[in-house]
Design an enzyme around this catalytic site. Structure first.
Site, PDB file in Angstrom:
ATOM      1  N   ASP A  70       0.813  -1.222   0.000  1.00 13.52           N
ATOM      2  CA  ASP A  70       0.000   0.000   0.000  1.00 13.52           C
ATOM      3  C   ASP A  70       0.843   1.266   0.000  1.00 13.52           C
ATOM      4  O   ASP A  70       2.059   1.224   0.195  1.00 13.52           O
ATOM      5  CB  ASP A  70      -0.962  -0.001   1.211  1.00 13.52           C
ATOM      6  CG  ASP A  70      -0.310  -0.532   2.485  1.00 13.52           C
ATOM      7  OD1 ASP A  70       0.932  -0.507   2.583  1.00 13.52           O
ATOM      8  OD2 ASP A  70      -1.043  -0.979   3.375  1.00 13.52           O
ATOM      9  N   ASN A 139      -7.344  -2.934  14.161  1.00 18.02           N
ATOM     10  CA  ASN A 139      -8.745  -3.214  13.822  1.00 18.02           C
ATOM     11  C   ASN A 139      -8.887  -4.441  12.917  1.00 18.02           C
ATOM     12  O   ASN A 139      -9.951  -4.689  12.375  1.00 18.02           O
ATOM     13  CB  ASN A 139      -9.404  -1.986  13.170  1.00 18.02           C
ATOM     14  CG  ASN A 139      -8.740  -1.602  11.849  1.00 18.02           C
ATOM     15  OD1 ASN A 139      -7.851  -2.291  11.372  1.00 18.02           O
ATOM     16  ND2 ASN A 139      -9.185  -0.497  11.266  1.00 18.02           N
ATOM     17  N   HIS A 141      -7.126  -4.968  10.098  1.00 14.92           N
ATOM     18  CA  HIS A 141      -6.841  -4.770   8.666  1.00 14.92           C
ATOM     19  C   HIS A 141      -5.545  -5.466   8.240  1.00 14.92           C
ATOM     20  O   HIS A 141      -4.634  -5.664   9.051  1.00 14.92           O
ATOM     21  CB  HIS A 141      -6.841  -3.281   8.278  1.00 14.92           C
ATOM     22  CG  HIS A 141      -5.687  -2.460   8.751  1.00 14.92           C
ATOM     23  ND1 HIS A 141      -5.803  -1.117   9.041  1.00 14.92           N
ATOM     24  CD2 HIS A 141      -4.375  -2.747   8.973  1.00 14.92           C
ATOM     25  CE1 HIS A 141      -4.635  -0.638   9.400  1.00 14.92           C
ATOM     26  NE2 HIS A 141      -3.752  -1.602   9.378  1.00 14.92           N
ATOM     27  N   GLU A 146      -9.662  -2.028   5.344  1.00 18.97           N
ATOM     28  CA  GLU A 146     -10.293  -1.737   6.629  1.00 18.97           C
ATOM     29  C   GLU A 146     -11.533  -2.620   6.824  1.00 18.97           C
ATOM     30  O   GLU A 146     -12.067  -3.168   5.847  1.00 18.97           O
ATOM     31  CB  GLU A 146     -10.697  -0.251   6.663  1.00 18.97           C
ATOM     32  CG  GLU A 146      -9.525   0.724   6.504  1.00 18.97           C
ATOM     33  CD  GLU A 146      -8.652   0.866   7.757  1.00 18.97           C
ATOM     34  OE1 GLU A 146      -8.394  -0.148   8.428  1.00 18.97           O
ATOM     35  OE2 GLU A 146      -8.220   1.996   8.039  1.00 18.97           O
TER      36      GLU A 146
HETATM   37  C1  F6R Z   1       1.573  -1.499   6.133  1.00 19.10           C
HETATM   38  C2  F6R Z   1       0.232  -2.077   6.211  1.00 19.10           C
HETATM   39  C3  F6R Z   1      -0.523  -2.142   7.489  1.00 19.10           C
HETATM   40  C4  F6R Z   1       0.335  -2.458   8.716  1.00 19.10           C
HETATM   41  C5  F6R Z   1      -0.528  -2.504   9.971  1.00 19.10           C
HETATM   42  C6  F6R Z   1       0.298  -2.779  11.219  1.00 19.10           C
HETATM   43  O1  F6R Z   1       2.090  -1.599   4.828  1.00 19.10           O
HETATM   44  O2  F6R Z   1      -0.267  -2.490   5.213  1.00 19.10           O
HETATM   45  O3  F6R Z   1      -1.538  -3.094   7.358  1.00 19.10           O
HETATM   46  O4  F6R Z   1       0.958  -3.701   8.513  1.00 19.10           O
HETATM   47  O5  F6R Z   1      -1.201  -1.296  10.123  1.00 19.10           O
HETATM   48  O6  F6R Z   1       1.172  -1.700  11.408  1.00 19.10           O
HETATM   49  P1  F6R Z   1       2.297  -1.742  12.532  1.00 19.10           P
HETATM   50  O7  F6R Z   1       3.264  -2.790  12.142  1.00 19.10           O
HETATM   51  O8  F6R Z   1       2.905  -0.368  12.495  1.00 19.10           O
HETATM   52  O9  F6R Z   1       1.604  -2.056  13.829  1.00 19.10           O
END
Ligand code: F6R
Length: 240
Positions: A70, A139, A141, A146
């Site tokens: 992303d 959450n 994702h 989301e």
């Molecule tokens: C990042 C992504 C997100 C993160 C997720 C966890 O490229 O796609 O899904 O993997 O938000 O983020 P952290 O590792 O910062 O807790």
């Protein structure tokens, strides 16, 4: 039916080592692998370990292609919070990968819909993703899919939820400047990866991880779809 293999670790350091070993094995098995990359806090140690492996000449990325999950919409590539910047600084600048073979959605282009299609086509042309690394949002994702996002989605534009923006505020100075939209691979795109490596760190994610692994498979918990993927490895320091 859960196909998941779980590797329990005691620290972020160990998570990085175990994850790097899996990536190393993948690259040894197929030096021209296509890897799916994640950003955020969780994979940082993995990238540090991969750089160490490269420096020790245990691994070469010269034939590797990468696709990131992303990117925020509207951030310049050299903005310190863009995922382009993150990947360059956490990994790409320190290894022998050909940057022409590193793909990250372009969140700046005028035609974002077309960019989503272009990204899907690029993945397809490359023969799909061999190993997709994913982190887990508080959450539920994966990528920026989301809760409520259809499982059938491919790369698409998403409006970030207030909880994701609040969680990511730690990287920005103020909530008002956290982007509101992102381009993300869809759940369908992620599910087509041959293998998935799910990395989850920190006790605060225990309740959501419990739902992901043992709850219903539901679009309200996007990562729960991984229960249906035939080759997922989870590395976590959470003891469930
Ligand atoms: C990042 C992504 C997100 C993160 C997720 C966890 O490229 O796609 O899904 O993997 O938000 O983020 P952290 O590792 O910062 O807790």
């Amino acid at each position: 039916m859960i196909f998941l293999k779980i590797i329990k670790v005691r620290s972020e350091q160990e998570l990085g080592e175990q994850a790097a070993t899996l990536v190393l094995n993948q690259v040894k098995q197929k030096p021209s692998s296509t890897l799916g990359m994640a950003t955020g806090s969780t994979p940082k140690m993995l990238y540090t370990k991969l750089i160490e492996c490269f420096q020790k000449k245990d691994i070469s990325f010269s034939n590797i292609t990468t696709f990131n999950l992303d990117e925020y919409i509207g951030l310049e590539r050299d903005h310190p919070n863009s995922y382009h910047y993150y990947m360059d600084h956490q990994l790409f600048n320190h290894i022998d990968i050909d940057k022409k073979n590193t793909y990250i959605p372009d969140g700046l282009t005028a035609d974002l819909e077309q960019e989503c299609q272009r990204y899907e086509l690029l993945i397809k042309k490359r023969g799909g993703i061999d190993l997709q690394i994913v982190g887990l949002g508080l959450n539920g994702h994966i990528g920026f899919n989301e809760p409520g996002t259809a499982f059938s989605k491919r790369t698409h534009i998403i409006e970030l939820t207030p909880s994701t923006r609040a969680a990511n505020k730690r990287f920005f100075n103020h909530i008002d400047i956290v982007p509101k939209h992102a381009i993300t691979m869809g759940i369908s795109t992620i599910m087509e990866a041959k293998k998935v490596l799910l990395l989850v760190l920190g006790r605060q994610k225990a309740p959501i991880l419990q739902k992901v692994l043992y709850g219903d498979v539901t679009e309200q918990v996007p990562a729960s779809i991984l229960q249906r993927h035939p080759q997922v490895t989870l590395i976590t320091d959470i003891h469930l």
